[in-house]
Design an enzyme around this catalytic site. Structure first.
Site, PDB file in Angstrom:
ATOM      1  N   LYS A  86       1.031  -1.174  -0.033  1.00 14.09           N
ATOM      2  CA  LYS A  86      -0.041   0.036  -0.059  1.00 14.09           C
ATOM      3  C   LYS A  86       0.907   1.210  -0.181  1.00 14.09           C
ATOM      4  CE  LYS A  86      -1.953  -1.182   3.809  1.00 14.09           C
ATOM      5  NZ  LYS A  86      -1.329  -2.371   4.167  1.00 14.09           N
TER       6      LYS A  86
ATOM      7  N   ARG B 197      11.211  -0.954  10.816  1.00 21.33           N
ATOM      8  CA  ARG B 197      10.173  -0.784  12.014  1.00 21.33           C
ATOM      9  C   ARG B 197      10.222  -1.864  13.109  1.00 21.33           C
ATOM     10  NH1 ARG B 197       4.697   0.207   8.201  1.00 21.33           N
ATOM     11  NH2 ARG B 197       3.948  -1.042  10.152  1.00 21.33           N
TER      12      ARG B 197
ATOM     13  N   ARG C 120      -9.705   0.753   8.240  1.00 23.21           N
ATOM     14  CA  ARG C 120      -9.218  -0.764   8.746  1.00 23.21           C
ATOM     15  C   ARG C 120     -10.262  -1.428   9.461  1.00 23.21           C
ATOM     16  NH1 ARG C 120      -3.494   0.475   8.343  1.00 23.21           N
ATOM     17  NH2 ARG C 120      -2.138  -1.564   8.775  1.00 23.21           N
TER      18      ARG C 120
ATOM     19  N   ARG D  63      -0.426  -9.198  13.059  1.00 18.65           N
ATOM     20  CA  ARG D  63      -0.938  -8.003  12.325  1.00 18.65           C
ATOM     21  C   ARG D  63      -2.029  -8.714  11.108  1.00 18.65           C
ATOM     22  NH1 ARG D  63       4.253  -5.134  11.089  1.00 18.65           N
ATOM     23  NH2 ARG D  63       3.073  -3.957   9.572  1.00 18.65           N
TER      24      ARG D  63
ATOM     25  N   ARG E 149      11.987  -4.970   4.640  1.00 15.65           N
ATOM     26  CA  ARG E 149      11.191  -3.749   4.510  1.00 15.65           C
ATOM     27  C   ARG E 149      12.508  -2.719   5.425  1.00 15.65           C
ATOM     28  NH1 ARG E 149       5.316  -1.923   5.485  1.00 15.65           N
ATOM     29  NH2 ARG E 149       5.361  -2.929   7.496  1.00 15.65           N
TER      30      ARG E 149
HETATM   31  P1  ADP Z   1       1.290  -1.985   7.514  1.00 12.60           P
HETATM   32  O1  ADP Z   1       1.163  -1.049   6.312  1.00 12.60           O
HETATM   33  O2  ADP Z   1       2.509  -2.768   7.697  1.00 12.60           O
HETATM   34  O3  ADP Z   1      -0.020  -2.692   7.891  1.00 12.60           O
HETATM   35  P2  ADP Z   1       0.612   0.521   8.793  1.00 12.60           P
HETATM   36  O4  ADP Z   1       2.110   1.482   8.840  1.00 12.60           O
HETATM   37  O5  ADP Z   1      -0.436   0.725   7.931  1.00 12.60           O
HETATM   38  O6  ADP Z   1       1.261  -0.970   8.583  1.00 12.60           O
HETATM   39  O7  ADP Z   1       0.029   0.797  10.282  1.00 12.60           O
HETATM   40  C1  ADP Z   1       0.981   0.349  11.521  1.00 12.60           C
HETATM   41  C2  ADP Z   1       0.140   0.345  12.668  1.00 12.60           C
HETATM   42  O8  ADP Z   1      -0.329   1.723  12.873  1.00 12.60           O
HETATM   43  C3  ADP Z   1      -0.973  -0.702  12.665  1.00 12.60           C
HETATM   44  O9  ADP Z   1      -0.566  -2.059  12.683  1.00 12.60           O
HETATM   45  C4  ADP Z   1      -1.783  -0.227  13.677  1.00 12.60           C
HETATM   46  O10 ADP Z   1      -1.377  -0.211  14.935  1.00 12.60           O
HETATM   47  C5  ADP Z   1      -1.934   1.312  13.292  1.00 12.60           C
HETATM   48  N1  ADP Z   1      -2.700   1.857  12.400  1.00 12.60           N
HETATM   49  C6  ADP Z   1      -2.373   2.425  11.293  1.00 12.60           C
HETATM   50  N2  ADP Z   1      -3.695   2.864  10.611  1.00 12.60           N
HETATM   51  C7  ADP Z   1      -4.512   2.351  11.374  1.00 12.60           C
HETATM   52  C8  ADP Z   1      -6.181   2.410  11.303  1.00 12.60           C
HETATM   53  N3  ADP Z   1      -6.600   2.967  10.096  1.00 12.60           N
HETATM   54  N4  ADP Z   1      -6.696   1.854  12.396  1.00 12.60           N
HETATM   55  C9  ADP Z   1      -6.097   1.410  13.635  1.00 12.60           C
HETATM   56  N5  ADP Z   1      -4.777   1.288  13.649  1.00 12.60           N
HETATM   57  C10 ADP Z   1      -4.122   1.880  12.639  1.00 12.60           C
HETATM   58  P1  ADP Z   2       2.409  -1.776   3.243  1.00 12.61           P
HETATM   59  O1  ADP Z   2       2.324  -0.426   3.132  1.00 12.61           O
HETATM   60  O2  ADP Z   2       1.009  -2.490   2.428  1.00 12.61           O
HETATM   61  O3  ADP Z   2       2.323  -2.462   4.313  1.00 12.61           O
HETATM   62  P2  ADP Z   2       4.761  -1.631   1.821  1.00 12.61           P
HETATM   63  O4  ADP Z   2       4.581  -0.721   0.527  1.00 12.61           O
HETATM   64  O5  ADP Z   2       5.561  -0.797   2.948  1.00 12.61           O
HETATM   65  O6  ADP Z   2       3.660  -2.510   2.290  1.00 12.61           O
HETATM   66  O7  ADP Z   2       5.728  -2.768   1.154  1.00 12.61           O
HETATM   67  C1  ADP Z   2       5.996  -3.983   2.170  1.00 12.61           C
HETATM   68  C2  ADP Z   2       7.418  -4.330   1.872  1.00 12.61           C
HETATM   69  O8  ADP Z   2       7.464  -5.019   0.604  1.00 12.61           O
HETATM   70  C3  ADP Z   2       8.282  -3.074   1.507  1.00 12.61           C
HETATM   71  O9  ADP Z   2       9.738  -3.605   1.840  1.00 12.61           O
HETATM   72  C4  ADP Z   2       8.272  -2.835  -0.146  1.00 12.61           C
HETATM   73  O10 ADP Z   2       9.628  -2.428  -0.357  1.00 12.61           O
HETATM   74  C5  ADP Z   2       8.053  -4.287  -0.555  1.00 12.61           C
HETATM   75  N1  ADP Z   2       7.207  -4.173  -1.698  1.00 12.61           N
HETATM   76  C6  ADP Z   2       6.344  -3.420  -2.141  1.00 12.61           C
HETATM   77  N2  ADP Z   2       5.663  -3.980  -3.251  1.00 12.61           N
HETATM   78  C7  ADP Z   2       6.430  -5.088  -3.689  1.00 12.61           C
HETATM   79  C8  ADP Z   2       6.272  -5.947  -4.772  1.00 12.61           C
HETATM   80  N3  ADP Z   2       5.552  -5.679  -5.843  1.00 12.61           N
HETATM   81  N4  ADP Z   2       7.139  -6.602  -4.931  1.00 12.61           N
HETATM   82  C9  ADP Z   2       8.146  -7.140  -3.944  1.00 12.61           C
HETATM   83  N5  ADP Z   2       8.169  -6.260  -2.954  1.00 12.61           N
HETATM   84  C10 ADP Z   2       7.331  -5.306  -2.641  1.00 12.61           C
END
Ligand code: ADP
Ligand code: ADP
Ligand code: ZN
Length: 212
Positions: free
Chosen positions: A13, A156, A88, A167, A123
């Site tokens: 995302k 992270r 979410r 998660r 990541r």
């Molecule tokens: P990822 O993309 O790896 O799922 P995020 O950076 O979007 O992680 O979110 C990291 C953490 O921040 C989540 O595990 C949660 O604790 C919190 N968080 C982010 N967005 C939301 C949301 N919309 N509602 C509740 N918690 C959130």
């Molecule tokens: P989210 O916001 O959904 O948690 P991220 O965009 O941070 O996900 O991506 C998670 C990890 O996977 C990061 O290390 C990112 O660079 C990698 N990644 C994202 N898209 C791809 C893809 N299409 N193929 C391989 N690795 C990816």
């Protein structure tokens, strides 16, 4: 155009949000990045969120809705925005709808759980601007340094295998129902997340009718 990016942790995302900001010229609103910034700055919201985030749990809906409502009301969102990682929960989606926040497309980045662990262990995120990298799939040009802003990239705290599993469980239990919620409203667009980063961007642009 107002978009939501939906998908499991690690689906891509954040990565796609950054690319769509460039392609569409609208800002991305990442609740995860906003919360990490709040924690780094020691704000009240940061203090409320930290424990949940460190443990892979969702931050309470009221906290999230407050920061999102404030952000989408800012002038740079007038022509559209990308919501990355929000809503979410069903309660968040319903509250956005009740507040009159119009949503044009909800893009669900589809990915199998088995792919996630490799994504998360590789990541790296920018400690300043939040940009997301991967040591193999999407490395920074200079090791350890963010391409976008020059700050240090870090691992992270919540990207440990145990927290990632938690998660993922939370995603399946609380977030995945949003696909059905938005499908009923005719807004759901699904894209395959297990392909090259640029191909996914291109698929998204095509599905939202923005491809030139
Ligand atoms: P990822 O993309 O790896 O799922 P995020 O950076 O979007 O992680 O979110 C990291 C953490 O921040 C989540 O595990 C949660 O604790 C919190 N968080 C982010 N967005 C939301 C949301 N919309 N509602 C509740 N918690 C959130
Ligand atoms: P989210 O916001 O959904 O948690 P991220 O965009 O941070 O996900 O991506 C998670 C990890 O996977 C990061 O290390 C990112 O660079 C990698 N990644 C994202 N898209 C791809 C893809 N299409 N193929 C391989 N690795 C990816
Ligand atoms: Zn940066």
């Amino acid at each position: 155009m107002n978009l939501i990016l939906l998908g499991a942790p690690g689906a891509g995302k954040g990565t796609q949000a950054e690319l769509l900001v460039e392609a569409l010229g609208i800002p991305s609103i990442s609740t995860g990045n906003m919360l990490r910034e709040a924690i780094a700055n020691g704000t009240e919201i940061g203090k409320q969120a930290k424990h949940y985030m460190d443990n892979g749990l969702l931050v309470p809906d009221e906290v999230i809705l407050g920061i999102v409502a404030e952000r989408v009301a800012q002038p740079d969102c007038a022509n559209g925005f990308i919501l990355d990682g929000v809503p979410r929960t069903l309660a968040q989606a319903e509250a956005l709808e009740a507040k009159g926040v119009r949503i044009d497309h909800v893009v669900s980045i589809e990915i199998d759980d088995s792919v996630i662990e490799g994504r998360m262990t590789g990541r790296r995120v920018c400690s300043k601007c939040g940009a997301s990298y991967h040591i193999v799939a999407n490395p920074t040009k200079v090791e350890g340094i963010c391409d976008a802003c020059g700050a240090e990239v870090v691992i992270r705290k919540d990207d440990t295998p145990e927290t990632v599993q938690k998660r993922l469980k939370v995603y399946h239990e609380e977030t995945e129902v949003l696909k059905e919620f938005y499908a009923k409203r005719g807004n759901l667009r699904m894209v395959e997340g297990n392909q090259a980063i640029k191909q996914i961007t291109s698929d998204i642009l095509e599905k939202i009718g923005a491809k030139v």
